[in-house]
Scaffold this motif. Structure first.
Motif, PDB file in Angstrom:
ATOM      1  N   HIS A 104      -6.993   9.714  -7.278  1.00  0.00           N
ATOM      2  CA  HIS A 104      -6.720   9.974  -5.859  1.00  0.00           C
ATOM      3  C   HIS A 104      -6.023   8.779  -5.219  1.00  0.00           C
ATOM      4  N   GLY A 105      -5.344   9.020  -4.111  1.00  0.00           N
ATOM      5  CA  GLY A 105      -4.571   7.969  -3.453  1.00  0.00           C
ATOM      6  C   GLY A 105      -5.397   6.777  -3.039  1.00  0.00           C
ATOM      7  N   GLY A 106      -6.658   7.004  -2.657  1.00  0.00           N
ATOM      8  CA  GLY A 106      -7.525   5.899  -2.273  1.00  0.00           C
ATOM      9  C   GLY A 106      -7.713   4.886  -3.382  1.00  0.00           C
ATOM     10  N   GLY A 107      -7.560   5.323  -4.628  1.00  0.00           N
ATOM     11  CA  GLY A 107      -7.663   4.411  -5.760  1.00  0.00           C
ATOM     12  C   GLY A 107      -6.539   3.394  -5.811  1.00  0.00           C
ATOM     13  N   PHE A 108      -5.504   3.613  -5.003  1.00  0.00           N
ATOM     14  CA  PHE A 108      -4.367   2.698  -4.929  1.00  0.00           C
ATOM     15  C   PHE A 108      -4.267   2.043  -3.554  1.00  0.00           C
ATOM     16  N   ASN A 109      -5.428   1.939  -2.912  1.00  0.00           N
ATOM     17  CA  ASN A 109      -5.518   1.317  -1.582  1.00  0.00           C
ATOM     18  C   ASN A 109      -4.614   2.005  -0.553  1.00  0.00           C
ATOM     19  N   CYS A 153       4.237   0.881   2.399  1.00  0.00           N
ATOM     20  CA  CYS A 153       5.483   1.388   1.828  1.00  0.00           C
ATOM     21  C   CYS A 153       5.699   2.771   2.435  1.00  0.00           C
ATOM     22  N   ASP A 154       6.913   3.034   2.894  1.00  0.00           N
ATOM     23  CA  ASP A 154       7.209   4.194   3.737  1.00  0.00           C
ATOM     24  C   ASP A 154       7.693   5.376   2.902  1.00  0.00           C
ATOM     25  N   SER A 196       0.865  -1.181   0.000  1.00  0.00           N
ATOM     26  CA  SER A 196       0.000   0.000   0.000  1.00  0.00           C
ATOM     27  C   SER A 196       0.896   1.224   0.000  1.00  0.00           C
ATOM     28  N   PRO A 197       0.816   2.088  -1.029  1.00  0.00           N
ATOM     29  CA  PRO A 197      -0.110   2.004  -2.157  1.00  0.00           C
ATOM     30  C   PRO A 197       0.250   0.866  -3.111  1.00  0.00           C
TER      31      PRO A 197
END
Length: 489
Positions: free
Chosen positions: A449-454, A232-233, A210-211
């Protein structure tokens, strides 16, 4: 028209109640309503419509809604055939499936385009619309071979394609690979779906970054598995958080997925990180899936290392293809390489073989140019060095976006994506999908948007930097202007 609608609905209601014309005449007689044989025949044929009292009788006799029967409303509380028809709904397996790379924000963009608006699409890694061309040699060789590609190939692919991929695997240092361990696919996407379906039983867990590229999570979910996302940091170049991986392994965990180079962050994982992931997989006896579709799009003089080359004692599946490296996304040609300790995965490999056979084969014309592409000119080499399009576009968009107050980013080292961070407090953002929709409607720029990449926090978005610098400049200016006034809520 009114007569036709009434006739259709009368026939529908009669059929639903099992009534014939003679039945209605008899019922009318019993209730003292004058209704003759010729009248009902005209109603059924659509030649005429009844007056109000006859309409009321027919609705009552057939136990349906008077306004619906008369055609005055589209739906009525009729218990006729139309209302009682079974409704077909999507499978509940799709309830938790997300693929917003082509999702609600994209749907809104499509609606806007239908209304004549121009939308700049920075949402998908599709090189062709931005002027990237396939090498002439590849096109020439496909044309020459088209007449030889009219039939099916073997399920796992043409010999020439698999031989070239096997040699590519050897150059990458991937161990224990024979030509039978290579499968071609209609893009890597098809093969990811195939691999998840062959592996996962209901409740099995698989570690996914994630992402992520959301297809991984979607395919694992559809297969009945549970996608467990490790972080992922961003503070560490977007490398996988190894402690988070360790914490999320359970006795149901079967495999770990890495995406390297990464989509959406553009991160490239160094050998030291990969070795530690291998050690974790070794300790917990996990299978490794490595999505390496961008392995030839690496900048800054860095080198991509395939994790399978570091894990000869583990079972690994490595994915790659030509969609990005040769700018032929529409040709749909990808592959997977099974390597390492195949003894422990014999039954799984039988499952892969079965599913591969079921789809007969992948796109044969696209397979025919794999040997040409891998053995000849690598089309992206000139793009990823200073002066090359992808390199220069990366340099521009990184600076342009990070110059916007409240926007920061880790500079990508590979692929053609940037995953900037938004200061959500500054802009009062609590819903990143709403942010993407607001930007689309205000500036006609389509981002995911970032949510689309979990990614669980509403503080990121992905930019595809494939357009030329002059287009990116206009986009960056519009985005900067948007952030100068945007406040959510």
């Amino acid at each position: 028209m009114a007569g036709e609608i009434f006739a259709d609905r009368l026939r529908l209601a009669m059929e639903a109640r099992g009534k014939k014309q003679v039945d209605l005449i008899q019922m009318a007689k019993e209730r003292g309503v004058k209704l003759g044989k010729s009248q009902i025949s005209q109603y059924v044929s659509g030649k005429t419509v009844p007056r109000a009292d006859i309409l009321r009788f027919l609705a009552q006799a057939l136990e349906t809604d008077e306004d619906w029967l008369a055609g005055r409303k589209a739906e009525g509380k009729t218990e006729g055939k139309e209302e009682s028809m079974r409704e077909f709904k999507k499978s509940t397996k799709l309830d938790n499936v997300l693929y917003d790379v082509r999702g609600p924000v994209v749907d809104e963009a499509a609606r806007m385009e239908e209304e004549g608006m121009q939308v700049l699409k920075l949402n998908i890694g599709n090189p062709a619309p931005f002027g990237f061309r396939t090498p002439d040699e590849v096109i020439y060789d496909m044309r020459r071979q088209l007449t030889e590609c009219e039939g099916y190939s073997t399920a796992n692919g043409l010999f020439s394609a698999r031989k070239a991929i096997m040699q590519y695997a050897q150059l990458k240092g991937i161990p224990n690979v024979s030509i039978e361990d290579i499968y071609t696919g209609n893009g890597v996407s098809e093969l990811i779906n195939l691999c998840m379906s062959a592996l996962l039983d209901d409740g099995d867990e698989i570690l996914i970054p994630s992402p992520d590229y959301p297809l991984w999570t979607a395919c694992a979910t559809l297969a009945g598995g549970k996608a467990v996302h490790y972080i992922c940091d961003e503070q560490a170049e977007w490398y996988p958080d190894l402690d988070d991986i360790r914490k999320k392994i359970t006795d149901r965990t079967k495999a770990i997925v890495i995406i390297n180079p990464n989509n959406p962050t553009g991160a490239l994982y160094p050998k030291e990180i990969l070795l530690q992931i291998v050690e974790i997989a070794r300790q917990h006896q996990l299978m490794i899936f490595s999505d390496e579709i961008y392995d030839r799009l690496v900048m800054d003089g860095l080198e991509h290392v395939s994790i399978a080359s570091l894990a000869p004692d583990l079972f690994c599946v490595t994915f790659s293809g030509l969609s990005k490296s040769h700018m032929i996304a529409g040709f749909r040609i990808g592959w997977m390489i099974l390597s390492g300790n195949k003894r422990i995965a014999r039954d799984y490999m039988e499952g892969i073989k079965m599913l591969s056979n079921m789809r007969l084969c992948s796109n044969v014309p696209a397979q025919s140019i794999v040997q040409t592409a891998l053995g000849g000119h690598q089309s992206v080499k000139s793009y990823i060095v200073p002066g090359g399009r992808i390199y220069d576009q990366r340099e521009f968009i990184f600076k342009a976006l990070t110059d916007i107050p409240g926007i920061s980013a880790v500079k990508p080292k590979a692929a053609f994506y940037l995953f900037p961070k938004i200061d959500v407090k500054r802009f009062n953002i609590t819903d990143d999908e709403k942010f993407a929709l607001d930007l689309l409607r205000d500036k006609k720029i389509l981002l995911i948007h970032g949510g689309g990449f979990n990614w669980k926090q509403p503080d990121h978005f992905r930019v595809v930097y494939l357009p030329r610098v002059e287009v990116l400049r206009e986009a960056a200016e519009s985005i900067a202007d948007f952030f100068s006034y945007y406040r959510q809520g």
